[in-house]
Design a protein around this motif. Structure first.
Motif, short mmCIF file in Angstrom:
data_model
loop_
_atom_site.label_atom_id
_atom_site.label_comp_id
_atom_site.label_asym_id
_atom_site.label_seq_id
_atom_site.Cartn_x
_atom_site.Cartn_y
_atom_site.Cartn_z
N MET A 43 0.87 -1.17 0.00
CA MET A 43 0.00 0.00 0.00
C MET A 43 0.91 1.23 0.00
O MET A 43 1.14 1.83 1.06
CB MET A 43 -0.89 -0.01 1.25
CG MET A 43 -1.73 -1.27 1.37
SD MET A 43 -3.12 -1.13 0.24
CE MET A 43 -4.05 -2.61 0.56
N GLY A 44 1.45 1.55 -1.14
CA GLY A 44 2.45 2.61 -1.23
C GLY A 44 1.84 3.99 -1.05
O GLY A 44 0.64 4.19 -1.25
N PHE A 45 2.66 4.93 -0.64
CA PHE A 45 2.17 6.31 -0.55
C PHE A 45 3.24 7.27 -1.04
O PHE A 45 4.43 6.95 -1.05
CB PHE A 45 1.73 6.67 0.87
CG PHE A 45 2.76 6.34 1.90
CD1 PHE A 45 3.84 7.18 2.12
CD2 PHE A 45 2.67 5.18 2.65
CE1 PHE A 45 4.80 6.86 3.05
CE2 PHE A 45 3.62 4.86 3.59
CZ PHE A 45 4.70 5.71 3.79
N GLY A 46 2.78 8.45 -1.46
CA GLY A 46 3.68 9.46 -2.01
C GLY A 46 4.41 10.23 -0.92
O GLY A 46 4.26 9.98 0.27
N THR A 47 5.18 11.18 -1.37
CA THR A 47 6.02 11.96 -0.47
C THR A 47 5.24 13.11 0.14
O THR A 47 4.34 13.66 -0.47
CB THR A 47 7.19 12.57 -1.27
OG1 THR A 47 7.76 11.52 -2.04
CG2 THR A 47 8.24 13.18 -0.38
N MET A 48 5.62 13.47 1.35
CA MET A 48 5.02 14.63 1.99
C MET A 48 5.90 15.84 1.68
O MET A 48 7.08 15.86 2.02
CB MET A 48 4.97 14.37 3.48
CG MET A 48 4.36 15.45 4.26
SD MET A 48 3.83 14.75 5.82
CE MET A 48 4.28 16.05 6.90
N ASN A 49 5.31 16.81 1.01
CA ASN A 49 6.05 18.02 0.66
C ASN A 49 5.63 19.20 1.52
O ASN A 49 4.60 19.16 2.18
CB ASN A 49 5.79 18.37 -0.81
CG ASN A 49 6.39 17.35 -1.75
OD1 ASN A 49 7.47 16.81 -1.49
ND2 ASN A 49 5.69 17.07 -2.83
N GLY A 50 6.42 20.26 1.47
CA GLY A 50 6.05 21.49 2.14
C GLY A 50 5.01 22.22 1.31
O GLY A 50 4.65 21.78 0.21
N ALA A 51 4.50 23.34 1.82
CA ALA A 51 3.47 24.10 1.12
C ALA A 51 3.97 24.54 -0.25
O ALA A 51 3.19 24.77 -1.17
CB ALA A 51 3.04 25.30 1.95
N ASP A 52 5.30 24.64 -0.41
CA ASP A 52 5.86 25.07 -1.69
C ASP A 52 5.99 23.91 -2.68
O ASP A 52 6.52 24.08 -3.78
CB ASP A 52 7.24 25.70 -1.46
CG ASP A 52 8.19 24.74 -0.73
OD1 ASP A 52 7.77 23.61 -0.43
OD2 ASP A 52 9.33 25.14 -0.46
N GLY A 53 5.55 22.72 -2.29
CA GLY A 53 5.62 21.59 -3.20
C GLY A 53 6.98 20.90 -3.21
O GLY A 53 7.16 19.87 -3.85
N LYS A 54 7.92 21.43 -2.46
CA LYS A 54 9.24 20.78 -2.39
C LYS A 54 9.29 19.89 -1.14
O LYS A 54 8.53 20.11 -0.20
CB LYS A 54 10.33 21.85 -2.29
CG LYS A 54 10.33 22.83 -3.44
CD LYS A 54 11.74 23.33 -3.73
CE LYS A 54 11.76 24.34 -4.84
NZ LYS A 54 11.52 25.71 -4.36
N PRO A 55 10.18 18.88 -1.14
CA PRO A 55 10.25 18.01 0.04
C PRO A 55 10.29 18.79 1.34
O PRO A 55 10.92 19.85 1.44
CB PRO A 55 11.53 17.23 -0.18
CG PRO A 55 11.66 17.15 -1.67
CD PRO A 55 11.10 18.46 -2.19
N PHE A 56 9.57 18.28 2.31
CA PHE A 56 9.33 18.97 3.57
C PHE A 56 10.62 19.12 4.39
O PHE A 56 11.22 18.14 4.81
CB PHE A 56 8.32 18.13 4.34
CG PHE A 56 7.59 18.89 5.38
CD1 PHE A 56 6.60 19.77 5.03
CD2 PHE A 56 7.88 18.71 6.72
CE1 PHE A 56 5.90 20.48 5.99
CE2 PHE A 56 7.18 19.40 7.69
CZ PHE A 56 6.20 20.29 7.32
#
Ligand code: ARG
Length: 579
Positions: free
Chosen positions: A370-383
């Motif tokens: 059950m894969g999931f995507g990356t959590m990014n910051g509000a700017d869309g870049k990695p958090f």
């Protein structure tokens, strides 16, 4: 209801095949949707349009024949043909009302499974120890926990497995650092993150240190008592950190659910030996690998699954093979669900395939990443933090609570300090969780405090508020929601909409359990809250025209409240009586 309608259509199609109207061997996917406008029925299917061509008939003519062939069912009051040839199903409102009445008097809200319950292993959270938990572990923990709760509610036996990374080269580095700086011990370990960083610095800066770290790993893995004792201390401190985070997050994970990589240590040699016996093992440059035809790199060359390095060391994949075997043979799981970052998709495809070929899992066992995507910051870049570091989970939760506190105080100045704090905690933590849960897990998602704390849209504050609103109706009446007199009657269009939605709760939960997608439950609760609002606006409850209507509407309200609360609980959110 949709399942029922699909079943009825299936039977109609079969009988038209028998009578020669439709050709045999049709492979049909029967689609049933909610209608947009309930005056034209509650559910619609485009089946006649799909099959018109093979039947050699106009869609409306085929729709006529299908309608005539549909078995009757007490839950369906009538079937219309609409537009180009839709079959529109009207549900029997009395039957629906009786189901909802029964659901209200049932602690399981009328949700019961037809098939047998299953034993499901859920691999979730699984952080690497010796470092503090950071936001990267949030998604697995939250999504896995929600799915575990839903499956439990549906009657499955769920076994949570926190497959922590507690065994590996990073421990050599930590042990070497601790040897060098014994005084860093007690204080240093309370700040694991800082300790880890300091050790890493030595490791990168000094060849001699790095060499010692590697020796210590070998010693540790050979079972040296002093190394093992230190390693245990690291892990217990690190696990205590995790446990704090789980408690704060209201996630059902305990020490008993931890079965880390090290637990499979003694099994790894036999995993490799069994692969060899199964004829799957190939030596390549001293390493022992399994090659599978279906996995090739960009150049078309076969990709190896390495299970033992040239130096004798085992790998992440070897441990996962041991783990999946344990889940089949010892835990007797019917399903194993892995809530792990999407970037590990290939790893799991390979592990699952090798496990099947080697006979490590029983034939009927379902294995699902059950894969999931990356959590990014509000700017869309990695958090990341402002200075580019990883964000600590605890800091994030603190900020969420602080922001929720300010917000709730602003909206509700007369609340006492204690209640304010409780509400801020429930809203703050709930918002972080809900924002994650409400997106499809496979997409990346942007972490945005403003959005998640908004009282509008598909957010935790909106839903928590909606559930307190229902509670407030009963508080005003000074009435409890159990043992409400009367019976549900479904008349006004808003009552029909609301009742139809309430009736779909079970189907949504089964869907979440099957696909591991809590966002479906979030969307459902959001729609339910919206339908309740328009019901409440258009259908007077407390001031209903007559007593029977008032009782019916109170019962509908109570069932809505219970469904919202139960739904939020299944997502792992705490709920509030008022806010
Ligand atoms: N510890 C791993 C990581 O942080 C995740 C483990 C997931 N579970 C598993 N059975 N491999 O990447």
């Amino acid at each position: 209801m949709k399942d029922l309608i699909r079943e009825l259509i299936q039977q109609a199609v079969a009988s038209l095949i028998d009578t020669g109207v439709l050709p045999p061997g049709l492979d049909v996917v029967i689609q049933v949707e909610n209608t947009r406008d309930r005056t034209h029925g509650d559910f619609a299917s485009n089946i006649a349009m799909m099959l018109a061509k093979p039947a050699g008939l106009k869609p409306r003519d085929l729709a006529e024949k299908l309608r005539a062939a549909l078995p009757t069912d007490p839950r369906i009051s009538k079937v219309d043909i609409a537009g180009p040839g839709f079959l529109n199903f009207h549900q029997d409102h009395q039957a629906l009302a009786r189901r909802l009445d029964a659901a209200l008097d049932d602690p399981r809200l009328g949700v019961h499974r037809d098939g047998p319950a299953q034993k499901v292993v859920i691999d979730l959270s699984s952080p690497n120890l010796a470092k503090e938990m950071h936001v990267g572990h949030l998604r697995s923990t939250i999504i896995g926990d929600a799915v575990a709760r839903v499956l439990e509610f549906l009657g499955d036996t769920v076994i949570r497995q926190n497959h922590v990374g507690d065994w590996g080269t990073q421990f050599g580095m930590l042990l070497a650092y601790l040897q060098e700086q014994p005084e860093a011990g007690e204080t240093g370990l309370s700040d694991l993150e800082g300790f880890y960083r300091a050790a890493k610095q030595c490791f990168d800066a000094s060849v001699e240190f790095a060499e010692r770290a590697r020796e210590l790993v070998v010693k540790l893995q050979a079972g040296d008592p002093a190394c093992l004792a230190l390693w245990r201390r690291f892990n217990s401190i690190s696990l205590a950190h995790c446990q704090q985070a789980y408690e704060r997050l209201n996630v059902k994970l305990t020490a008993a659910d931890v079965r880390g990589e090290s637990a499979y240590n003694d099994d790894l040699a036999s995993v490799v030996a069994d692969l060899d016996e199964a004829g799957l093992l190939v030596e390549s440059q001293g390493a022992r690998c399994v090659f599978l035809d279906e996995f090739k790199n960009a150049e078309g060359n076969p990709l190896p699954v390495i299970v033992q390095k040239a130096g004798g060391g085992y790998l992440y994949a070897t441990t996962d093979l041991a783990a999946v075997r344990y889940r089949s043979r010892v835990l007797h799981a019917d399903r194993a669900l892995y809530f792990v970052d999407q970037r590990q998709a290939l790893h799991f495809q390979q592990v699952f395939e090798v496990a099947r070929r080697a006979g490590f899992v029983h034939d009927g066992m379902q294995l699902e990443h059950m894969g999931f995507g990356t959590m990014n910051g509000a700017d869309g870049k990695p958090f990341k933090t402002r200075d580019g570091g990883t964000v600590k989970l605890i800091d994030l939760l603190d900020e969420a609570e602080a922001r929720a506190y300010a917000l709730v105080r602003e909206k509700n100045a007369e609340l006492g300090e204690d209640e304010l704090r409780t509400i801020a905690r429930v809203v703050g933590i709930g918002s972080v969780k809900y924002a994650d849960l409400s997106k499809h897990r496979s997409s990346d998602y942007s972490f945005n405090f403003e959005q998640m704390l908004s009282f509008e849209g598909n957010t935790a504050p909106y839903l928590l508020y909606a559930s307190t609103r229902v509670a407030s109706i009963f508080r005003k009446l000074d009435q409890s929601t159990d043992q409400l007199p009367g019976a549900i009657r479904i008349e006004a269009p808003q009552e029909q909409e609301l009742a139809g939605k309430l009736d779909g709760f079970g189907e949504v939960l089964f869907n979440v359990g099957e696909k591991g997608t809590p966002h479906v439950l979030c969307a459902y609760l959001y729609e339910l809250a919206g339908l309740f609002s328009s019901f409440y606006e258009h259908c007077p409850v407390i001031n209903a025209a007559d007593e029977a209507t008032r009782q019916s509407r109170l019962r509908l309200s109570a069932l809505t409240g219970q469904t919202l609360t139960r739904g939020l609980q299944l997502l792992g959110l705490e709920t509030l009586e008022r806010m």
